[in-house]
Design a protein around this motif. Structure first.
Motif, PDB file in Angstrom:
ATOM      1  N   ILE A 123       0.844  -1.212   0.000  1.00 40.85           N
ATOM      2  CA  ILE A 123       0.000   0.000   0.000  1.00 40.85           C
ATOM      3  C   ILE A 123       0.877   1.261   0.000  1.00 40.85           C
ATOM      4  CG2 ILE A 123      -1.697   1.320   1.361  1.00 40.85           C
ATOM      5  CD1 ILE A 123      -2.929  -1.436   2.093  1.00 40.85           C
ATOM      6  N   SER A 124       1.961   1.251   0.805  1.00 37.45           N
ATOM      7  CA  SER A 124       2.864   2.416   0.807  1.00 37.45           C
ATOM      8  C   SER A 124       3.509   2.612  -0.561  1.00 37.45           C
ATOM      9  CB  SER A 124       4.007   2.239   1.804  1.00 37.45           C
ATOM     10  OG  SER A 124       3.521   2.093   3.069  1.00 37.45           O
ATOM     11  N   LEU A 125       3.832   1.480  -1.200  1.00 34.00           N
ATOM     12  CA  LEU A 125       4.440   1.563  -2.532  1.00 34.00           C
ATOM     13  C   LEU A 125       3.452   2.201  -3.507  1.00 34.00           C
ATOM     14  CD1 LEU A 125       6.962   0.455  -4.204  1.00 34.00           C
ATOM     15  CD2 LEU A 125       5.471  -1.406  -4.841  1.00 34.00           C
ATOM     16  N   LEU A 126       2.176   1.790  -3.421  1.00 33.73           N
ATOM     17  CA  LEU A 126       1.147   2.380  -4.293  1.00 33.73           C
ATOM     18  C   LEU A 126       1.018   3.871  -4.031  1.00 33.73           C
ATOM     19  CD1 LEU A 126      -1.678  -0.321  -4.201  1.00 33.73           C
ATOM     20  CD2 LEU A 126      -0.319   0.392  -6.161  1.00 33.73           C
ATOM     21  N   GLU A 128       3.342   5.912  -2.907  1.00 34.73           N
ATOM     22  CA  GLU A 128       4.504   6.604  -3.490  1.00 34.73           C
ATOM     23  C   GLU A 128       4.358   6.685  -5.012  1.00 34.73           C
ATOM     24  OE1 GLU A 128       7.051   8.327  -2.358  1.00 34.73           O
ATOM     25  OE2 GLU A 128       8.016   8.485  -4.338  1.00 34.73           O
ATOM     26  N   MET A 129       3.868   5.587  -5.621  1.00 36.89           N
ATOM     27  CA  MET A 129       3.703   5.602  -7.083  1.00 36.89           C
ATOM     28  C   MET A 129       2.628   6.611  -7.491  1.00 36.89           C
ATOM     29  SD  MET A 129       4.277   1.574  -7.994  1.00 36.89           S
ATOM     30  CE  MET A 129       4.440   1.708  -9.773  1.00 36.89           C
ATOM     31  N   ALA A 130       1.581   6.766  -6.658  1.00 35.47           N
ATOM     32  CA  ALA A 130       0.544   7.766  -6.952  1.00 35.47           C
ATOM     33  C   ALA A 130       1.141   9.171  -6.893  1.00 35.47           C
ATOM     34  CB  ALA A 130      -0.610   7.629  -5.961  1.00 35.47           C
ATOM     35  N   GLN A 131       2.013   9.404  -5.892  1.00 35.59           N
ATOM     36  CA  GLN A 131       2.641  10.736  -5.797  1.00 35.59           C
ATOM     37  C   GLN A 131       3.528  11.022  -6.999  1.00 35.59           C
ATOM     38  OE1 GLN A 131       4.559  11.407  -1.989  1.00 35.59           O
ATOM     39  NE2 GLN A 131       2.783  10.537  -0.973  1.00 35.59           N
ATOM     40  N   ARG A 132       4.242   9.964  -7.455  1.00 34.60           N
ATOM     41  CA  ARG A 132       5.107  10.157  -8.631  1.00 34.60           C
ATOM     42  C   ARG A 132       4.262  10.455  -9.870  1.00 34.60           C
ATOM     43  NH1 ARG A 132      10.049   5.726  -7.911  1.00 34.60           N
ATOM     44  NH2 ARG A 132      10.735   6.526  -5.912  1.00 34.60           N
ATOM     45  N   LEU A 133       3.099   9.787  -9.962  1.00 34.57           N
ATOM     46  CA  LEU A 133       2.220  10.027 -11.107  1.00 34.57           C
ATOM     47  C   LEU A 133       1.687  11.466 -11.070  1.00 34.57           C
ATOM     48  CD1 LEU A 133       0.871   8.798 -13.575  1.00 34.57           C
ATOM     49  CD2 LEU A 133      -0.939   7.913 -12.108  1.00 34.57           C
ATOM     50  N   ARG A 134       1.341  11.939  -9.882  1.00 39.61           N
ATOM     51  CA  ARG A 134       0.888  13.342  -9.756  1.00 39.61           C
ATOM     52  C   ARG A 134       1.965  14.301 -10.256  1.00 39.61           C
ATOM     53  NH1 ARG A 134      -3.497  14.519  -6.402  1.00 39.61           N
ATOM     54  NH2 ARG A 134      -4.168  12.703  -5.226  1.00 39.61           N
ATOM     55  N   LYS A 135       3.221  14.032  -9.851  1.00 38.19           N
ATOM     56  CA  LYS A 135       4.315  14.915 -10.282  1.00 38.19           C
ATOM     57  C   LYS A 135       4.484  14.852 -11.789  1.00 38.19           C
ATOM     58  CE  LYS A 135       6.903  14.897  -5.999  1.00 38.19           C
ATOM     59  NZ  LYS A 135       7.975  14.236  -5.261  1.00 38.19           N
ATOM     60  N   SER A 136       4.354  13.634 -12.356  1.00 33.77           N
ATOM     61  CA  SER A 136       4.475  13.510 -13.810  1.00 33.77           C
ATOM     62  C   SER A 136       3.346  14.258 -14.503  1.00 33.77           C
ATOM     63  CB  SER A 136       4.438  12.044 -14.235  1.00 33.77           C
ATOM     64  OG  SER A 136       5.602  11.417 -13.831  1.00 33.77           O
ATOM     65  N   ASP A 137       2.131  14.197 -13.935  1.00 37.48           N
ATOM     66  CA  ASP A 137       1.004  14.928 -14.528  1.00 37.48           C
ATOM     67  C   ASP A 137       1.300  16.433 -14.536  1.00 37.48           C
ATOM     68  OD1 ASP A 137      -0.292  12.552 -14.823  1.00 37.48           O
ATOM     69  OD2 ASP A 137      -1.726  12.842 -13.197  1.00 37.48           O
TER      70      ASP A 137
END
Ligand code: CMP
Length: 226
Positions: A123-126, A128-137
């Protein structure tokens, strides 16, 4: 910092006890890279997960005309290499050491076993991946802007979030990336970065001393550029 101590500071492992962290550490191996060394290349087959124990890396893709595009810069305690382990595809990007760096490496088998045993890590990995996706957006949005001042402003906001420390509304970024790297994050040229930093200084948004940069009023800066 010892490797055990470092693992305890990695947010996705925050739920593990010191014994569990010790077990995890036993499964890792260590590798060192010199500044500018390629850790791996886009499209390679990948079978390992990496945690940065010292130094930092940049995650890049190369555009058709040969320009480097920086997707992210990661530092001590951050991880990379999870995507190809999760979807079974090849590496999605190049990873290059920004300075002399050390990484802890976990094999795919051990990485997957860890996620299966500790759903909280998954869940923590997800997260972090969501935060990275936000930054990419945000980065995609900023790359579509034609106004160079805005592109640089948005890139500085991202660097402030990732590298800055805030005190009484002032953000200090101690070791600002090289202007060429900022240009490759913002999708512009080094000359434009240099010019825009000067414009932002003249407008009294920022000031610079050597490689450090401060944003005088973070709230106002965010209002102007996000
Ligand atoms: P993987 O595809 O195995 O190899 C390249 C790695 O770069 C990838 O796993 C992620 O860990 C990392 N990565 C790729 N894209 C991004 C991004 N937009 N932001 C942060 N990290 C990324």
């Amino acid at each position: 910092m010892t490797d055990a101590k470092l693992l305890s500071t990695v947010p996705i492992f925050s739920e593990l006890t010191s014994l569990e962290l010790e077990e995890l550490l036993q499964r890792t191996s260590k590798r060192s890279y010199h500044k500018h060394n390629m850790i791996f290349m886009e499209d390679e087959f990948g079978d390992t997960f990496f945690i940065i124990s010292r130094g930092g890396v940049k995650i890049t893709r190369v555009s058709e005309d040969g320009r480097e595009v920086i997707l992210a810069m990661l530092g001590e305690g951050e991880f990379f290499g999870e995507m190809s382990l999760l979807d079974g595809d090849t590496r999605s990007a190049n990873v290059i050491a920004l300075e002399d760096s050390e990484v802890l490496i976990l094999k795919r088998r051990d990485f997957i076993a860890l996620l299966e045993k500790y759903p909280k890590i998954a869940i923590s990995l997800l997260s972090e991946m969501a935060q990275r996706l936000r930054k990419s957006d945000q980065q995609i949005e900023s790359l579509s802007l034609s106004d160079a001042e805005h592109r640089i402003g948005i890139t500085l906001l991202r660097l402030a979030e990732e590298l800055g420390t805030i005190r009484r509304g002032v953000v200090e970024i101690e070791s600002l990336p090289y202007q060429q790297d900022i240009a490759n994050m913002a999708g512009t040229s080094r000359e434009t970065v240099s010019r825009m930093l000067k414009v932002l200084e003249d407008k009294n948004f920022i000031s610079r001393r050597g490689r450090s940069l401060s944003i005088h009023d973070y709230t106002q800066f965010k209002r102007a550029f996000s």
